[in-house]
Design an enzyme around this catalytic site. Sequence first.
Site, PDB file in Angstrom:
ATOM      1  NE  ARG A   1      15.255  -5.483  31.986  1.00 54.94           N
ATOM      2  CZ  ARG A   1      14.873  -4.219  32.077  1.00 54.94           C
ATOM      3  NH1 ARG A   1      13.697  -3.926  32.588  1.00 54.94           N
ATOM      4  NH2 ARG A   1      15.660  -3.254  31.675  1.00 54.94           N
TER       5      ARG A   1
ATOM      6  CG  ASN B   1      11.091  -7.245  31.457  1.00 54.76           C
ATOM      7  OD1 ASN B   1      11.622  -6.490  32.264  1.00 54.76           O
ATOM      8  ND2 ASN B   1      11.211  -7.079  30.156  1.00 54.76           N
TER       9      ASN B   1
ATOM     10  CD  GLU C   1      13.778  -5.298  27.021  1.00 51.98           C
ATOM     11  OE1 GLU C   1      14.770  -5.147  27.755  1.00 51.98           O
ATOM     12  OE2 GLU C   1      12.750  -4.585  27.098  1.00 51.98           O
TER      13      GLU C   1
ATOM     14  NE  ARG D   1      16.258   5.326  34.949  1.00 51.81           N
ATOM     15  CZ  ARG D   1      16.330   4.168  34.304  1.00 51.81           C
ATOM     16  NH1 ARG D   1      17.353   3.919  33.508  1.00 51.81           N
ATOM     17  NH2 ARG D   1      15.382   3.272  34.436  1.00 51.81           N
TER      18      ARG D   1
ATOM     19  CG  HIS E   1      17.885  -0.713  27.909  1.00 57.98           C
ATOM     20  ND1 HIS E   1      17.995   0.653  27.767  1.00 57.98           N
ATOM     21  CD2 HIS E   1      16.905  -0.914  28.805  1.00 57.98           C
ATOM     22  CE1 HIS E   1      17.110   1.253  28.545  1.00 57.98           C
ATOM     23  NE2 HIS E   1      16.434   0.321  29.191  1.00 57.98           N
TER      24      HIS E   1
END
Length: 345
Positions: free
Chosen positions: A64, A7, A330, A214, A153
């Site tokens: 991922r 990931n 995740e 961001r 996500h």
Amino acid sequence: MKIAVINAGSSSLKVKLFDMENEMLLYSKLIEQIGEEGSDIQNHHQALQSLDIEFDEIDGVGHRVVHGAEHFSSAVLINDEVKRTIESLIPLAPLHNGANLEGIVVMERELPNTPQVAVFDTAFHATLPKEAYLYALPMQMYEKHHIRRYGFHGTSHSFVSKKAAELLQKDPSEVNLITLHLGNGASVCAIKNGKSIETSMGFTPLEGLVMGTRSGDVDPSIVLYMQKELGMSIDEVEEVLNKKSGLKGICNDNDLRKILKKEDENSKLALAMMIRRIQKYIGSYMVLLENVDGVVFTGGIGENSSYIREKIMDNKIVKNLKQIVVKTDEELEIATQTLAVIEKR
């Protein structure tokens, strides 16, 4: 069967090894601040090479991958065509897809005969209705160039929605949730009957909430103004919006743990802006869902900052909603999807 999960984030790398017979975690390593000043690890290639893993124990690798666009609506076995497509999508997720691809290349070199699977952040949002994923642009922009909302996500929103359903003692297909993945990257998802129907990130991971570096939502004309009036190049604009904005742009820091300890006005302002944006999204998603079973907090900030959770829920409209904190995994979600793809081969 032992599944390794890679990931790669914009400045971090999580690696986990699972025994999928009982979903037992066998190995875990987190490398942070990749490429940042003072770090010994300058890129994801170095990070992957620093792992202490017995590679001959691995039966499959799940990667991922942030952006799959409309090419991938589920996890897929990686081949040369898949890699070319992931590479072609780097402009849509410049902070991530390149790192994801590098992880794939390095692991293929280490394990050339081991199946590698790509699990896409965008796949969970493949259920968005057309009125949600289209922008109000000329239709040819979508029909010819596939400009639309994709959402991200997805593995996290999928995982925590199922865990929240367990806590609510409901079937995952019966829950209506607002899931908040809050970290350096952050997004909100409206989940109706277990499926994503709206999400804050869009064509790229730049849209939506105020994030670590961001900007999130801005007037598109600002981009034109930066180019026409300020003389900034496309690359300079992209650098500002992706890496120099958000919390960092307001208070010169994107580490929430440090910001919470500061007393200067800009740090307080950055927090207020972040919280206000989240509340705005929660309110709009309540309208879309009509009936909300709970607000789910996850991600580094969502899981660990009770202060942020309390501030977000400190509103008479949302304070009566059930608040659920779920530690996202995740990597386990990626491992589960990877195993399913391998078993179907």
